[in-house]
Scaffold this active site. Structure first.
Site, PDB file in Angstrom:
ATOM      1  N   ARG A  84     -29.394 -41.170 -31.947  1.00 40.66           N
ATOM      2  CA  ARG A  84     -30.385 -41.081 -33.021  1.00 40.66           C
ATOM      3  C   ARG A  84     -30.535 -39.679 -33.598  1.00 40.66           C
ATOM      4  NH1 ARG A  84     -31.718 -45.054 -29.369  1.00 40.66           N
ATOM      5  NH2 ARG A  84     -32.243 -47.009 -30.409  1.00 40.66           N
ATOM      6  N   HIS A 109     -26.668 -44.309 -34.732  1.00 38.42           N
ATOM      7  CA  HIS A 109     -25.229 -44.584 -34.682  1.00 38.42           C
ATOM      8  C   HIS A 109     -24.513 -44.444 -36.029  1.00 38.42           C
ATOM      9  CE1 HIS A 109     -25.781 -45.496 -30.580  1.00 38.42           C
ATOM     10  NE2 HIS A 109     -25.982 -46.805 -30.633  1.00 38.42           N
ATOM     11  N   HIS A 180     -18.919 -47.963 -27.586  1.00 40.32           N
ATOM     12  CA  HIS A 180     -20.109 -48.754 -27.260  1.00 40.32           C
ATOM     13  C   HIS A 180     -19.753 -50.071 -26.559  1.00 40.32           C
ATOM     14  CE1 HIS A 180     -24.227 -50.004 -27.517  1.00 40.32           C
ATOM     15  NE2 HIS A 180     -24.557 -48.944 -28.219  1.00 40.32           N
ATOM     16  N   ASP A 253     -32.417 -46.880 -21.032  1.00 44.34           N
ATOM     17  CA  ASP A 253     -31.811 -46.560 -22.329  1.00 44.34           C
ATOM     18  C   ASP A 253     -32.037 -45.063 -22.527  1.00 44.34           C
ATOM     19  OD1 ASP A 253     -30.673 -46.581 -24.787  1.00 44.34           O
ATOM     20  OD2 ASP A 253     -32.134 -47.904 -25.740  1.00 44.34           O
ATOM     21  N   GLU A 312     -22.240 -44.596 -22.474  1.00 46.72           N
ATOM     22  CA  GLU A 312     -21.808 -44.007 -23.744  1.00 46.72           C
ATOM     23  C   GLU A 312     -21.748 -42.487 -23.607  1.00 46.72           C
ATOM     24  OE1 GLU A 312     -24.550 -45.520 -26.823  1.00 46.72           O
ATOM     25  OE2 GLU A 312     -25.071 -46.985 -25.303  1.00 46.72           O
TER      26      GLU A 312
HETATM   27  C1  GAL Z   1     -27.565 -47.875 -27.723  1.00 48.40           C
HETATM   28  C2  GAL Z   1     -28.955 -47.319 -27.881  1.00 48.40           C
HETATM   29  C3  GAL Z   1     -29.919 -48.488 -27.813  1.00 48.40           C
HETATM   30  C4  GAL Z   1     -29.571 -49.541 -28.840  1.00 48.40           C
HETATM   31  C5  GAL Z   1     -28.110 -49.910 -28.742  1.00 48.40           C
HETATM   32  C6  GAL Z   1     -27.648 -50.797 -29.861  1.00 48.40           C
HETATM   33  O1  GAL Z   1     -26.628 -46.833 -27.804  1.00 48.40           O
HETATM   34  O2  GAL Z   1     -29.188 -46.368 -26.871  1.00 48.40           O
HETATM   35  O3  GAL Z   1     -31.236 -48.023 -27.998  1.00 48.40           O
HETATM   36  O4  GAL Z   1     -29.869 -49.053 -30.120  1.00 48.40           O
HETATM   37  O5  GAL Z   1     -27.307 -48.765 -28.783  1.00 48.40           O
HETATM   38  O6  GAL Z   1     -28.219 -52.054 -29.818  1.00 48.40           O
END
Ligand code: GAL
Length: 351
Positions: A84, A109, A180, A253, A312
């Site tokens: 973010r 992203h 991802h 997360d 990630e």
């Molecule tokens: C991750 C992120 C989560 C969510 C996910 C996508 O990388 O940390 O909060 O956004 O991607 O669904």
């Protein structure tokens, strides 16, 4: 999706560009499927302790499903900025750049036209190497510079899937890339919860976040908390330690600051083992951090796995707005390079 995927289910046209599916395989029968839509991992088949092959990556068996469902980052290459950016803006060389917000006021992203939405050109050099290339044009989602990006997937005979990223921009810009893939080491047939997997993360510190999952700016020690994975523990055990930060991520997360001997060194970041199937993954990276994310998929997602986790590897979230974090600036003409390896292994004995 079983042990195979139909290539024709991935052959279509998106935005005038042809999509396709490619297979990588090594001499041990470990296989991976990658589509050039989002330079994305669709499946990874690996054996369990009894030699049973199963797919351990969340994915769909038809490209339409990737377009219709809301989990848009499944297996994808993520950029230009993974994670973010607060208020979808940053300052570079005295200029303020406004990005396209796609999560409230913030950007997640890379924005709506991120790498996950691009159709990459693909070149399969050999059965175990796939090279994908994409041009992200100057101004895409607000980012400066024409950015040429190459992602190379290599599946070797040590059962390591290595992902190498290389990029050059014609203007100073920022860049933070990741992959991802959502894993469940129990596989499609196991249907087990990933919260029973045992996790180790080579991190003494993590980044506490606010309710928008953006770092508040300070680094916090993991010692004695839900975030202490320096010794292996299951996600379930960590969650039971009930740290208040877990409310923000609805579980894990969070971004872990990897312990490194030197920045940019290719060093071990994490490992995860499923005690039931015996399957394990070890992650090695040149990156300074790793977002550890675990989730349950809704039934209507139609996904092959009920729950999954992501490892990630990347630079810290919101780095361009956090002077204390390692820089994500890429100078015009400089070559960006990053590498992450997912090494698969099997524990033969019951844990
Ligand atoms: C991750 C992120 C989560 C969510 C996910 C996508 O990388 O940390 O909060 O956004 O991607 O669904």
């Amino acid at each position: 999706m079983g042990k195979d995927l139909a290539i024709k289910n991935f052959q279509t046209t998106i935005g005038g560009e042809k999509t396709d599916l490619f297979f990588l395989e090594n001499h041990h029968g470990v296989r991976a499927a990658v589509t050039n839509y989002g330079a994305r991992v669709v499946a990874i088949w690996m054996p369990d302790k009894n030699g049973e092959l199963d797919n351990i990556a969340a994915g769909y068996s038809r490209i339409e499903d990737y377009l219709e469902h809301k989990e848009i980052y499944l297996g994808a290459t993520v950029g230009r900025f993974a994670n973010r950016i607060r208020d979808a803006k940053f300052t570079l060389n005295g200029n303020v750049y406004r990005l396209s917000p796609n999560e409230g006021y913030n950007q997640l992203h890379g924005g709506p036209n991120g790498f996950h939405q691009q159709v990459w050109t693909a070149e399969q050099e050999s059965p175990n190497i796939l090279k994908l290339h994409c041009l992200s044009e100057d101004g895409t989602d607000g980012y400066p510079g024409n950015l040429e990006v190459t992602v190379t997937y290599i599946l070797d005979d040590r059962d390591e899937l290595t992902i190498e990223y290389s990029a050059v921009s014609d203007k100073d810009t920022i860049l933070n890339v990741t992959n991802h893939t959502y894993f469940n080491l129990g596989g499609e047939t196991g249907k087990r919860k990933v919260r029973n997997h045992r996790v180790t993360i080579n991190a003494d510190q993590y980044l506490p976040v606010d309710e928008h999952l953006l770092p508040v700016g300070k680094k916090e020690g993991v010692s004695g908390t839900s975030f202490d994975f320096r010794q292996p523990k299951t996600m379930k055990e960590g969650l039971a330690e009930n740290h208040h930060q877990l409310e923000h991520g609805d579980g894990y997360d969070h971004h872990f600051i990897l312990k490194k001997k030197a920045s940019n060194n290719y060093e071990q970041a994490a490992s995860v083992v499923d005690p039931f199937s015996g399957r394990g993954i070890e992650v090695t990276t040149t990156e300074p951090g790793m977002q550890f994310f675990e989730c349950e998929f809704a039934d209507e997602s139609g996904l092959n796995l009920g729950s999954a986790f992501c490892l990630e590897t990347q630079h810290f979230p919101d780095s361009p707005n956090q002077p204390g974090f390692p820089s994500t600036v890429l100078k015009a003409g400089d070559r960006f390079y990053s590498k992450t390896g997912y090494q698969f292994y099997v524990l033969k004995v019951e844990m």
